[in-house]
Write a protein that holds these residues in place. Sequence first.
Motif, short mmCIF file in Angstrom:
data_model
loop_
_atom_site.label_atom_id
_atom_site.label_comp_id
_atom_site.label_asym_id
_atom_site.label_seq_id
_atom_site.Cartn_x
_atom_site.Cartn_y
_atom_site.Cartn_z
N TYR A 88 1.14 -10.66 8.27
CA TYR A 88 0.05 -10.45 8.34
C TYR A 88 -1.38 -11.39 8.38
CZ TYR A 88 -0.59 -11.67 3.69
OH TYR A 88 -0.48 -12.63 2.06
N LYS A 89 -2.26 -11.38 9.04
CA LYS A 89 -3.29 -12.17 8.81
C LYS A 89 -3.85 -12.06 8.11
CE LYS A 89 -5.13 -15.73 12.11
NZ LYS A 89 -6.38 -15.75 11.14
N ARG A 90 -4.10 -13.26 6.91
CA ARG A 90 -4.65 -13.23 5.44
C ARG A 90 -6.41 -12.72 5.91
NH1 ARG A 90 -3.00 -18.38 1.97
NH2 ARG A 90 -0.68 -18.35 2.18
N SER A 91 -6.79 -13.40 6.87
CA SER A 91 -8.48 -13.41 6.81
C SER A 91 -8.89 -11.71 7.68
CB SER A 91 -8.75 -13.75 7.84
OG SER A 91 -8.17 -14.42 9.33
N ASP A 92 -7.84 -10.71 7.77
CA ASP A 92 -8.41 -9.14 8.56
C ASP A 92 -7.63 -8.67 7.14
OD1 ASP A 92 -8.77 -10.57 11.05
OD2 ASP A 92 -7.59 -10.00 12.05
N SER A 93 -6.15 -8.67 6.59
CA SER A 93 -5.55 -7.30 5.97
C SER A 93 -5.14 -8.13 4.89
CB SER A 93 -4.05 -6.92 7.24
OG SER A 93 -4.02 -8.15 7.60
N SER A 94 -5.15 -8.86 3.92
CA SER A 94 -4.95 -9.44 2.72
C SER A 94 -4.81 -8.41 1.73
CB SER A 94 -5.63 -10.39 1.85
OG SER A 94 -5.67 -11.56 3.05
N GLY A 95 -5.99 -7.21 1.73
CA GLY A 95 -5.71 -5.75 0.61
C GLY A 95 -4.95 -5.12 0.88
N VAL A 96 -4.52 -5.13 2.08
CA VAL A 96 -3.19 -4.01 2.25
C VAL A 96 -2.07 -4.61 2.20
CG1 VAL A 96 -2.43 -2.86 4.61
CG2 VAL A 96 -4.55 -2.35 3.65
N ALA A 97 -1.91 -5.78 2.76
CA ALA A 97 -1.12 -6.65 2.42
C ALA A 97 -0.33 -6.37 1.29
CB ALA A 97 -0.83 -8.25 2.82
N ILE A 98 -0.85 -7.17 -0.02
CA ILE A 98 -1.07 -6.62 -1.20
C ILE A 98 -0.65 -5.60 -1.55
CG2 ILE A 98 -1.56 -7.53 -3.67
CD1 ILE A 98 -3.26 -9.51 -2.18
N GLN A 99 -1.36 -4.08 -1.72
CA GLN A 99 -0.26 -2.67 -1.54
C GLN A 99 0.64 -2.28 -1.48
OE1 GLN A 99 -3.80 -0.38 0.28
NE2 GLN A 99 -4.27 1.03 -1.80
N LEU A 100 0.40 -2.49 0.70
CA LEU A 100 2.27 -2.48 0.37
C LEU A 100 3.20 -3.29 -0.16
CD1 LEU A 100 1.83 -2.50 4.61
CD2 LEU A 100 2.56 -0.70 2.84
N TYR A 101 3.30 -4.93 -0.67
CA TYR A 101 4.02 -4.70 -1.33
C TYR A 101 4.28 -4.71 -2.08
CZ TYR A 101 6.09 -9.19 -4.25
OH TYR A 101 6.35 -9.72 -4.87
N GLU A 102 3.08 -4.13 -3.20
CA GLU A 102 3.48 -3.35 -4.21
C GLU A 102 4.43 -2.97 -4.74
OE1 GLU A 102 -0.43 -3.27 -5.75
OE2 GLU A 102 -0.14 -5.56 -6.89
N TYR A 103 3.66 -1.24 -3.32
CA TYR A 103 4.45 -0.06 -2.88
C TYR A 103 5.86 0.00 -2.22
CZ TYR A 103 3.16 5.28 -2.67
OH TYR A 103 3.10 6.01 -2.71
N LEU A 104 5.86 -0.65 -1.26
CA LEU A 104 7.44 -0.91 -1.21
C LEU A 104 8.27 -1.77 -2.38
CD1 LEU A 104 6.73 -3.06 1.77
CD2 LEU A 104 7.82 -0.44 1.73
N GLU A 105 7.58 -2.71 -2.94
CA GLU A 105 8.68 -3.41 -4.30
C GLU A 105 8.81 -2.10 -5.68
OE1 GLU A 105 10.30 -5.43 -5.43
OE2 GLU A 105 9.17 -7.04 -4.44
N GLN A 106 7.96 -0.71 -5.43
CA GLN A 106 7.96 0.47 -6.21
C GLN A 106 9.63 1.87 -5.54
OE1 GLN A 106 4.19 1.98 -6.80
NE2 GLN A 106 3.77 0.20 -7.50
N HIS A 107 9.37 0.91 -4.65
CA HIS A 107 10.99 2.25 -3.97
C HIS A 107 12.07 1.30 -3.31
CE1 HIS A 107 7.14 4.13 -3.00
NE2 HIS A 107 7.89 5.87 -2.96
N ASN A 108 12.01 0.35 -3.95
CA ASN A 108 13.60 0.14 -4.39
C ASN A 108 13.70 -0.89 -2.65
OD1 ASN A 108 15.73 -0.66 -5.36
ND2 ASN A 108 16.87 0.52 -4.06
N PHE A 109 12.37 -1.97 -2.88
CA PHE A 109 12.33 -2.78 -1.82
C PHE A 109 12.06 -4.11 -1.68
CE2 PHE A 109 11.48 0.29 1.62
CZ PHE A 109 12.58 -0.11 2.70
N ASP A 110 12.83 -5.11 -1.51
CA ASP A 110 12.62 -6.56 -2.34
C ASP A 110 11.63 -7.52 -1.05
OD1 ASP A 110 12.81 -9.01 -2.50
OD2 ASP A 110 14.81 -9.56 -2.46
N VAL A 111 10.82 -7.38 -1.15
CA VAL A 111 9.26 -7.76 -0.43
C VAL A 111 8.94 -8.60 -0.05
CG1 VAL A 111 7.36 -6.91 0.68
CG2 VAL A 111 8.69 -5.35 -1.08
#
Length: 386
Positions: free
Chosen positions: A136-159
């Motif tokens: 991702y591009k930090r200046s564009d989508s940091s909020g969603v990137a962090i969201q996906l990191y946490e959500y994928l981790e909850q679904h048994n991904f090593d992110v």
Amino acid sequence: MGKIDHQLLPKVKDVFFERIDELGIDRAFFKIIDRDNFEEYTDANPAFCIYIGQRTDASFLDEAIVNKLVKDATLLLPLIDEDLSEFNNLVPKSIQKYNGLSLLDLSQDVAIEKIVNNSLEAFNLLKSKRRAFVSYKRSDSSGVAIQLYEYLEQHNFDVFLDTHSIRKSEPFQDELLQRMIDSDVIVLLSTENYLESEWTQKELSEANLASIGLVQVVWPEYNVIQGAQLSEIYKLEASDFINDDFRNVNAKLNDGSLLKIVQFTEALRARTLASRQDKLISTFMHYAQKSEVTATLSSHKFIELDRSGKKSIVVPAIGIPKALNCEESEALIQKIYEEKEILGEIFILYDEIHIRDIWLRHLNWLNKHLPVKTKEIGKVSEWLAI
């Protein structure tokens, strides 16, 4: 089966064997066993059980069979068609601590994908830990990137997410590219300024070279990034964002959209592992042909090598080999070739591009101490010429 669609299991079997075909494995190595032919079951062979939970009066269906499988340490996936809060009411006590799967809010296709992936992992045909990389591009989508990191981790991904996954003392770009190459799938957040960064361009280029699958999550009003191979497109609408706010760097997606992205990621991951393996094999076979070395691809996608009477087996691996891969490969090959004498060594073949020197030194150290050796694809031509 309770309220679960009676066509689910036949469709699971069909998709499972389609995947087996894609992996180049003979279907004859697998047998479907249910309550009617359970006498054919033996704990001498690897097994995976799908159990559909339901109660019959005061007892559970097939409880004796379940208890036998638990005693044998057979991998078992319980399915229920209710909320997970009802799990213990629908499965025998012996598996109430197992991780079950609720089909309540899943489409049939997604349910089949999850069940088949679990079964393939049980037979070591897929990695047991799903590895995802968020680009991702930090200046564009940091909020969603962090969201996906946490959500994928909850679904048994090593992110992997750069702001969360690299220690301060590590060389940033080297570690980032290594983690990307060791991932199963990339979630690319396609925003207005994504390609303006030198590093995001490099990530996209290297992902294509390594044939890593991309889930391209495209922001509203922006276009799909061209040149992304093995790519699944998930186009976002303003309504996918909380308060329809997608122009803010800290914007957040709603839960429904996050779940769909996770489902896209899981489906693509399984398909691209086979593609990456095929690329590694074809490169090796090309080198073997140039070196006039006899190399035969077996139905298990192992390469049987004969160098002037010196025989060996080469096992293609995705990502960075570990000591456990060496042990598992040796055990699997001994099982498959149990009726033949195995001559020569067993090698695990891998792509060393972007693997850091510290890991390469570790693999060289393992080669000095383990009977199964690792071999870099970049050195195969030189190796075969000896």
